[in-house]
Design an enzyme around this catalytic site. Structure first.
Site, short mmCIF file in Angstrom:
data_model
loop_
_atom_site.label_atom_id
_atom_site.label_comp_id
_atom_site.label_asym_id
_atom_site.label_seq_id
_atom_site.Cartn_x
_atom_site.Cartn_y
_atom_site.Cartn_z
N HIS A 86 -3.57 0.67 8.00
CA HIS A 86 -2.34 1.11 7.79
C HIS A 86 -2.20 2.40 7.09
CE1 HIS A 86 2.27 0.67 7.70
NE2 HIS A 86 2.21 1.50 6.76
N GLU A 87 -3.07 2.59 5.93
CA GLU A 87 -2.89 3.75 5.00
C GLU A 87 -3.72 4.68 5.56
OE1 GLU A 87 -0.22 1.06 3.02
OE2 GLU A 87 -0.42 3.25 3.01
N CYS A 91 7.09 -0.08 7.23
CA CYS A 91 6.48 1.32 6.66
C CYS A 91 7.56 1.69 5.55
CB CYS A 91 6.03 2.19 7.53
SG CYS A 91 5.32 3.86 6.79
N LEU A 92 7.44 2.08 4.56
CA LEU A 92 8.34 2.50 3.55
C LEU A 92 8.82 3.85 4.13
CD1 LEU A 92 7.12 1.91 -0.09
CD2 LEU A 92 8.84 0.66 1.36
N HIS A 96 -2.06 6.93 7.91
CA HIS A 96 -1.14 7.85 7.48
C HIS A 96 -1.78 9.03 7.04
CE1 HIS A 96 2.87 5.68 7.04
NE2 HIS A 96 2.23 4.90 6.14
N GLY A 100 0.93 -1.18 0.06
CA GLY A 100 -0.08 -0.09 -0.15
C GLY A 100 0.83 1.20 0.12
N GLN A 133 3.07 9.94 2.15
CA GLN A 133 4.36 9.26 2.14
C GLN A 133 5.36 9.68 1.00
OE1 GLN A 133 2.70 5.12 2.50
NE2 GLN A 133 4.68 5.20 3.32
O1 LIG Z 1 2.08 2.81 4.10
C1 LIG Z 1 2.55 1.87 3.21
N1 LIG Z 1 3.73 1.38 3.40
O2 LIG Z 1 4.52 2.10 4.37
C2 LIG Z 1 4.26 0.62 2.48
C3 LIG Z 1 5.27 -0.49 3.17
N2 LIG Z 1 4.64 -1.40 4.33
C4 LIG Z 1 3.63 -2.42 3.71
O3 LIG Z 1 3.76 -2.54 2.75
C5 LIG Z 1 3.26 -3.07 4.95
C6 LIG Z 1 3.97 -4.21 5.39
C7 LIG Z 1 3.14 -5.02 6.54
C8 LIG Z 1 2.05 -4.70 6.82
C9 LIG Z 1 1.36 -3.58 6.14
CL1 LIG Z 1 -0.23 -3.27 7.03
C10 LIG Z 1 1.90 -2.76 5.40
CL2 LIG Z 1 1.13 -1.48 4.67
NI NI Z 2 3.26 2.76 5.62
#
Ligand SMILES: O=CN(O)CCNC(=O)c1cccc(Cl)c1Cl
Ligand code: NI
Length: 183
Positions: free
Chosen positions: A153-154, A110-111, A157, A60, A65
């Site tokens: 999670h998104e 999270c990136l 943000h 996501g 971000q």
């Molecule tokens: O906001 C988005 N990111 O930061 C992208 C990187 N994180 C992931 O892909 C990720 C990894 C594990 C659990 C969740 Cl829920 C997510 Cl979202």
């Molecule tokens: Ni994230």
């Protein structure tokens, strides 16, 4: 195309702001941003593209971000039942949710966070999300499982919340029961 250099990291103000709702109907610019976010997520999961452009994989991405404080998210994830969920959504909102809470055994990443932060992240098990898609249509999604977790999670943000804000500081691996999630 969006690459890792466009992704802001901890300390950037956009990650701690409440993002602005986009105008309805969405502008071409906002729709284009939503599509670019989704394209990044897809690219990040393509081994050839990820290697060529040095992309860290993600399931996501949220507009803050990339330093743009607007309420736009993208999710592209195959869930535990092998269903592909691919969405770019404007003004997403959780309109209802289960009392039951769940979490990923492996925690979250999270990136925008260049470090591991171990611990269980409590998430609602089921959610209903309303928003606007890139064809300017209203959508209502009933979600559960991994895709529901990613949406939470998104959407966090967009409210300046990072996944580790939700980890129990004293007992990071204490399985969250029906935690009273502030929302
Ligand atoms: O906001 C988005 N990111 O930061 C992208 C990187 N994180 C992931 O892909 C990720 C990894 C594990 C659990 C969740 Cl829920 C997510 Cl979202
Ligand atoms: Ni994230």
């Amino acid at each position: 195309m969006i690459t890792m250099k466009d992704i802001v990291r901890e300390g950037h103000p956009a990650l701690r702001e409440k993002a602005q709702a986009v105008a309805v109907p969405p502008s071409k610019e906002d729709i284009e941003l939503a599509e670019r976010l989704l394209q990044f997520v897809k690219n990040s999961q393509d081994p050839a593209l990820a290697e060529r452009y040095d992309l860290r994989p993600g399931i996501g991405l949220a507009s803050p971000q990339v330093g743009i404080s607007k309420r736009i998210i993208a999710v592209h994830v195959e869930d535990e039942n092998g269903h592909l969920h691919s969405h770019a959504l404007l003004n997403p909102k959780i309109v209802s949710h289960s009392v039951k809470v769940t979490y990923l055994e492996g925690g979250e990443g999270c990136l925008s966070v260049d470090r591991e932060v171990p611990g269980f992240v409590p998430r609602y098990e089921k959610i209903t999300v309303k928003g606007i898609n890139t064809k300017s249509e209203p959508v209502e999604l009933k979600l559960k499982g991994l895709v529901a977790i990613v949406f939470q999670h998104e959407i966090d943000h967009l409210d300046g919340i990072m996944f580790y804000d939700r980890i129990n500081k004293e007992q990071p691996f204490d399985p969250p029961s029906t935690v009273s999630l502030t929302r």
